[in-house]
Each structure stands twice: as C-alpha cells, then as structure tokens.
Write a protein that holds these residues in place. Structure first.
Motif, PDB file in Angstrom:
ATOM      1  N   MET A   1      -4.722  -0.776   7.138  1.00 14.46           N
ATOM      2  CA  MET A   1      -5.477   0.193   6.365  1.00 14.46           C
ATOM      3  C   MET A   1      -4.547   1.042   5.499  1.00 14.46           C
ATOM      4  SD  MET A   1      -7.818   3.403   7.486  1.00 14.46           S
ATOM      5  CE  MET A   1      -6.862   4.837   7.161  1.00 14.46           C
ATOM      6  N   ILE A   2      -3.417   1.444   6.051  1.00 15.94           N
ATOM      7  CA  ILE A   2      -2.502   2.314   5.303  1.00 15.94           C
ATOM      8  C   ILE A   2      -1.946   1.586   4.080  1.00 15.94           C
ATOM      9  CG2 ILE A   2      -0.297   3.566   5.426  1.00 15.94           C
ATOM     10  CD1 ILE A   2      -2.682   4.984   6.704  1.00 15.94           C
ATOM     11  N   LEU A   3      -1.718   0.288   4.189  1.00 16.72           N
ATOM     12  CA  LEU A   3      -1.238  -0.465   3.029  1.00 16.72           C
ATOM     13  C   LEU A   3      -2.241  -0.383   1.883  1.00 16.72           C
ATOM     14  CD1 LEU A   3       0.893  -2.228   1.736  1.00 16.72           C
ATOM     15  CD2 LEU A   3      -0.217  -4.223   2.759  1.00 16.72           C
ATOM     16  N   VAL A   4      -3.504  -0.481   2.203  1.00 22.66           N
ATOM     17  CA  VAL A   4      -4.551  -0.367   1.185  1.00 22.66           C
ATOM     18  C   VAL A   4      -4.519   1.029   0.559  1.00 22.66           C
ATOM     19  CG1 VAL A   4      -7.055  -0.357   0.808  1.00 22.66           C
ATOM     20  CG2 VAL A   4      -6.012  -2.117   2.239  1.00 22.66           C
ATOM     21  N   VAL A   5      -4.312   2.044   1.377  1.00 25.55           N
ATOM     22  CA  VAL A   5      -4.249   3.423   0.870  1.00 25.55           C
ATOM     23  C   VAL A   5      -3.029   3.595  -0.037  1.00 25.55           C
ATOM     24  CG1 VAL A   5      -4.037   5.862   1.505  1.00 25.55           C
ATOM     25  CG2 VAL A   5      -5.508   4.354   2.848  1.00 25.55           C
ATOM     26  N   ILE A   6      -1.887   3.014   0.357  1.00 27.86           N
ATOM     27  CA  ILE A   6      -0.684   3.099  -0.484  1.00 27.86           C
ATOM     28  C   ILE A   6      -0.944   2.441  -1.836  1.00 27.86           C
ATOM     29  CG2 ILE A   6       1.698   2.292  -0.764  1.00 27.86           C
ATOM     30  CD1 ILE A   6       2.032   2.561   2.262  1.00 27.86           C
ATOM     31  N   ILE A   7      -1.515   1.257  -1.817  1.00 22.39           N
ATOM     32  CA  ILE A   7      -1.806   0.551  -3.075  1.00 22.39           C
ATOM     33  C   ILE A   7      -2.797   1.351  -3.925  1.00 22.39           C
ATOM     34  CG2 ILE A   7      -2.871  -1.535  -4.045  1.00 22.39           C
ATOM     35  CD1 ILE A   7      -1.666  -3.036  -1.573  1.00 22.39           C
ATOM     36  N   ALA A   8      -3.837   1.873  -3.278  1.00 19.33           N
ATOM     37  CA  ALA A   8      -4.820   2.681  -4.002  1.00 19.33           C
ATOM     38  C   ALA A   8      -4.174   3.937  -4.588  1.00 19.33           C
ATOM     39  CB  ALA A   8      -5.984   3.055  -3.090  1.00 19.33           C
ATOM     40  N   CYS A   9      -3.265   4.546  -3.840  1.00 16.60           N
ATOM     41  CA  CYS A   9      -2.584   5.755  -4.333  1.00 16.60           C
ATOM     42  C   CYS A   9      -1.684   5.424  -5.518  1.00 16.60           C
ATOM     43  CB  CYS A   9      -1.790   6.409  -3.209  1.00 16.60           C
ATOM     44  SG  CYS A   9      -2.836   7.278  -2.020  1.00 16.60           S
ATOM     45  N   GLU A  10      -0.979   4.302  -5.449  1.00 14.07           N
ATOM     46  CA  GLU A  10      -0.122   3.916  -6.573  1.00 14.07           C
ATOM     47  C   GLU A  10      -0.975   3.655  -7.815  1.00 14.07           C
ATOM     48  OE1 GLU A  10       3.412   2.890  -8.669  1.00 14.07           O
ATOM     49  OE2 GLU A  10       3.006   4.114  -6.906  1.00 14.07           O
ATOM     50  N   ILE A  11      -2.067   2.962  -7.637  1.00 16.26           N
ATOM     51  CA  ILE A  11      -2.982   2.716  -8.764  1.00 16.26           C
ATOM     52  C   ILE A  11      -3.556   4.044  -9.266  1.00 16.26           C
ATOM     53  CG2 ILE A  11      -5.207   1.686  -9.414  1.00 16.26           C
ATOM     54  CD1 ILE A  11      -4.465  -0.636  -7.451  1.00 16.26           C
ATOM     55  N   GLY A  12      -3.985   4.892  -8.337  1.00 15.72           N
ATOM     56  CA  GLY A  12      -4.537   6.194  -8.714  1.00 15.72           C
ATOM     57  C   GLY A  12      -3.539   7.051  -9.471  1.00 15.72           C
ATOM     58  N   PHE A  13      -2.279   7.029  -9.035  1.00 15.25           N
ATOM     59  CA  PHE A  13      -1.215   7.781  -9.701  1.00 15.25           C
ATOM     60  C   PHE A  13      -1.125   7.365 -11.172  1.00 15.25           C
ATOM     61  CE2 PHE A  13       3.315   7.997 -10.945  1.00 15.25           C
ATOM     62  CZ  PHE A  13       3.559   9.342 -10.767  1.00 15.25           C
ATOM     63  N   TRP A  14      -1.047   6.052 -11.420  1.00 12.89           N
ATOM     64  CA  TRP A  14      -0.901   5.576 -12.794  1.00 12.89           C
ATOM     65  C   TRP A  14      -2.182   5.721 -13.595  1.00 12.89           C
ATOM     66  CZ3 TRP A  14       3.485   5.503 -15.060  1.00 12.89           C
ATOM     67  CH2 TRP A  14       4.640   5.356 -14.303  1.00 12.89           C
ATOM     68  N   VAL A  15      -3.333   5.605 -12.951  1.00 14.07           N
ATOM     69  CA  VAL A  15      -4.605   5.826 -13.656  1.00 14.07           C
ATOM     70  C   VAL A  15      -4.672   7.271 -14.147  1.00 14.07           C
ATOM     71  CG1 VAL A  15      -7.103   6.045 -13.309  1.00 14.07           C
ATOM     72  CG2 VAL A  15      -5.931   3.965 -12.607  1.00 14.07           C
ATOM     73  N   LEU A  16      -4.294   8.220 -13.293  1.00 11.64           N
ATOM     74  CA  LEU A  16      -4.298   9.628 -13.706  1.00 11.64           C
ATOM     75  C   LEU A  16      -3.317   9.872 -14.854  1.00 11.64           C
ATOM     76  CD1 LEU A  16      -4.571  11.502 -10.290  1.00 11.64           C
ATOM     77  CD2 LEU A  16      -6.233  11.541 -12.161  1.00 11.64           C
ATOM     78  N   ILE A  17      -2.149   9.256 -14.776  1.00 14.06           N
ATOM     79  CA  ILE A  17      -1.164   9.438 -15.843  1.00 14.06           C
ATOM     80  C   ILE A  17      -1.685   8.840 -17.153  1.00 14.06           C
ATOM     81  CG2 ILE A  17       1.122   8.744 -16.685  1.00 14.06           C
ATOM     82  CD1 ILE A  17       2.108   9.032 -13.788  1.00 14.06           C
ATOM     83  N   ILE A  18      -2.142   7.612 -17.104  1.00 11.67           N
ATOM     84  CA  ILE A  18      -2.627   6.965 -18.338  1.00 11.67           C
ATOM     85  C   ILE A  18      -3.848   7.687 -18.884  1.00 11.67           C
ATOM     86  CG2 ILE A  18      -3.633   4.844 -19.256  1.00 11.67           C
ATOM     87  CD1 ILE A  18      -1.692   3.347 -17.305  1.00 11.67           C
ATOM     88  N   ALA A  19      -4.768   8.072 -17.998  1.00 11.98           N
ATOM     89  CA  ALA A  19      -5.952   8.805 -18.455  1.00 11.98           C
ATOM     90  C   ALA A  19      -5.540  10.140 -19.079  1.00 11.98           C
ATOM     91  CB  ALA A  19      -6.922   9.035 -17.296  1.00 11.98           C
TER      92      ALA A  19
END
Length: 178
Positions: A1-19
C-alpha cells in the motif's frame, strides 16, 4: 500500500508543479499559480501520515517504508530547487523569460557543493524520519528493515560528495560552439 502512496505522491507533486506553472504562465494568474506551488508540501504530509498510520496499525516495516523516508528527505531538501528548475523552463518557454543557463567550470562545482549541502539535509531528514518510525512502532522486529537504510543514506551522501569533489578537481568544460 505504501508503494502506491509513494507513487501517487510523486505524481501529485509534479501535477501540482505543472498545474501551478500552467496557471501562472498560460493563464497569467501568478497568485493562483503560486498557491498551487505552495501546496506541494501537502504531498509530503500525506506520505508522512500514511506511513505512520500504516506502521502504527501493525504493519511490519519493509523496504518501501524506508523508501518513503528517503522520498521525504529528498522532497523537502530538493523540492524548492526542483520547482525553481521547472519554473525557469516554463518562464522561458511560455512567459518570455530568459533561456535557462548551464553552468560550467567553477560555477558548476559551486552548484555541486550546494547540492552536497542539500543532500546532507535530505539524509538527515530521512534518518530522522526512520528513527521516528522506529520509536513510534517500538518493536525492533517490526522495524528491522528501516535500520538497513542508514548505510544506503551514507552511500548517497558519499556519491554526491565524490561528484562535487570530482568537478572541483576536473571542472566541467564549456562545449565549443561553432
């Protein structure tokens, strides 16, 4: 489960930056873009909370829990620099800003040494988070995987240090232009 959260957080980090950068440069709303960029630390808070809750709920620490600690350290120490890097490129491409410059020679070596300081900060944050998780769980058998990350943190630091030393001794040369 934590791996999924890490991946989601990395994606979320870049989505926030790009947005944030798209809102800033494509829509011309600097303040709204800044708000989106300022939300990036929430990604770290989400990962921190998920990791603590998972271990407090009885999970045995794995390599992935240690990876969460490393992710947090890097994100906190290097996050602002990553945002600045992306901002410079967006400003050039969409905002009429100057072309981002590449550093060579002594200037590049100085930047490498600044990264060594960031890496020290990242390693200390990761080590602190590993220790916090170990204390919170308070069960050596369940946190054994976390202690295996301390040598990895040491290796990361040494590699970055050697990188800076090498570019101090053998500076990066500017390519010849035609």
């Amino acid at each position: 489960m934590i791996l999924v959260v890490i991946i989601a957080c990395e994606i979320g980090f870049w989505v926030l930056i790009i947005a944030g950068l798209m809102v800033r440069y494509l829509l011309g709303k600097r303040r709204a873009g800044l708000v989106l960029l300022a939300l990036t630390p929430l990604v770290d808070l989400i990962l921190l909370t998920a990791t603590v809750l998972d271990l407090r709920a009885g999970a045995t620490a794995t390599f992935v829990h240690g990876l969460a600690a490393v992710y947090l350290g890097i994100s906190i120490a290097y996050g602002h620099r990553m945002i600045d890097w992306a901002d410079a490129r967006f400003a050039h491409r969409f905002g009429g800003g100057p072309r981002p410059t590449r550093h060579y020679g002594t200037r590049y070596a100085q930047e490498c040494w600044k990264d060594v300081v960031r890496t020290i900060i990242a390693v200390l944050i990761a080590a602190g988070f590993l220790q916090l998780l170990t204390v919170l769980v308070d069960d050596a058998a369940r946190t054994e995987a976390l202690t295996g990350f301390y040598p990895i943190l040491g290796i990361v630091f040494v590699v970055d240090l050697l990188w800076a030393v090498s570019y101090t001794i053998w500076p990066r040369k500017q390519p010849l232009t035609a």
